[in-house]
Design an enzyme around this catalytic site. Structure first.
Site, PDB file in Angstrom:
ATOM      1  CG  HIS A  11      -0.220   0.063   2.515  1.00 33.83           C
ATOM      2  ND1 HIS A  11       0.311   1.231   3.022  1.00 33.83           N
ATOM      3  CD2 HIS A  11       0.076  -0.904   3.403  1.00 33.83           C
ATOM      4  CE1 HIS A  11       0.892   0.980   4.176  1.00 33.83           C
ATOM      5  NE2 HIS A  11       0.766  -0.320   4.431  1.00 33.83           N
ATOM      6  CD  GLU A  86       2.153  -5.405   7.835  1.00 33.40           C
ATOM      7  OE1 GLU A  86       2.358  -6.607   7.533  1.00 33.40           O
ATOM      8  OE2 GLU A  86       2.912  -4.481   7.498  1.00 33.40           O
TER       9      GLU A  86
END
Length: 186
Positions: A11, A86
């Site tokens: 990201h 994550e």
């Protein structure tokens, strides 16, 4: 074990990245730089032959936001996969890194992820990423996160990337993995 061809994106920069906060399972929006990071990734991908690729993203907001920008011109359908999220940092979610313990390690910054109280740790992250890779049955473009990206790339290349402190997490670039070889596309 061989793996299908992959393009791996992290990201773009988030507000919390800029503040040096642990995000883990929490979220913060992309900064203007993060939006430019994602747009750059889209430019890189638009010149690649992605015929037959599937497009997968972490369900976390920052990854979904990045996928929306980076994959807009190349993907008709993007699916989420929870295994691309994550690494969990438990009690340290949202905290500034400067106030956290710094372990004695070659890369103390990276080692913090493994010692976070009530966090996921590297062993469980590795198991999650191995299961994800084992389920892939064809080429894919993945939008994920810094530590998860490192783990996936480490497993595919059989390189202990998590121990290499100079290895970039990858904002604004794309990692191409084919036949166990990683190429950085900028």
């Amino acid at each position: 074990m061989s793996h299908p061809e992959l393009y791996v994106l992290r990201h773009g920069e988030t507000e919390w990245n800029a503040e040096n906060r642990m995000q883990g399972e929490l979220n913060s929006p992309l900064t203007p730089k993060g939006e430019m990071d994602a747009a750059r990734q889209g430019e890189i991908l638009q010149w690649r032959d992605l015929t037959g690729f599937i497009f997968l993203t972490s369900p976390q907001g920052r990854a979904v936001q990045t996928a929306g920008i980076a994959l807009a011109r190349v993907a008709r359908h993007v699916r989420t996969d929870d295994r691309l999220r994550e690494i969990g940092v438990g009690d340290w979610s949202g905290l500034l890194r400067d106030g956290l313990p710094t372990p004695e390690a070659p890369d103390p910054f990276l080692a913090q992820y493994d010692i976070a109280p009530n966090g996921e740790g590297f062993a469980r992250l590795e198991a999650r990423c191995r299961a994800f890779l084992a389920d892939l049955d064809g080429p894919a473009v993945l939008v994920t996160h810094g530590i998860t990206s490192r783990m996936i790339r480490s497993l595919v290349t059989r390189d202990p990337a998590l121990t290499v402190s100079a290895l970039s997490g990858g904002q604004g670039c794309v990692y191409h993995l084919k036949d166990g070889v990683q190429t950085l596309l900028e």
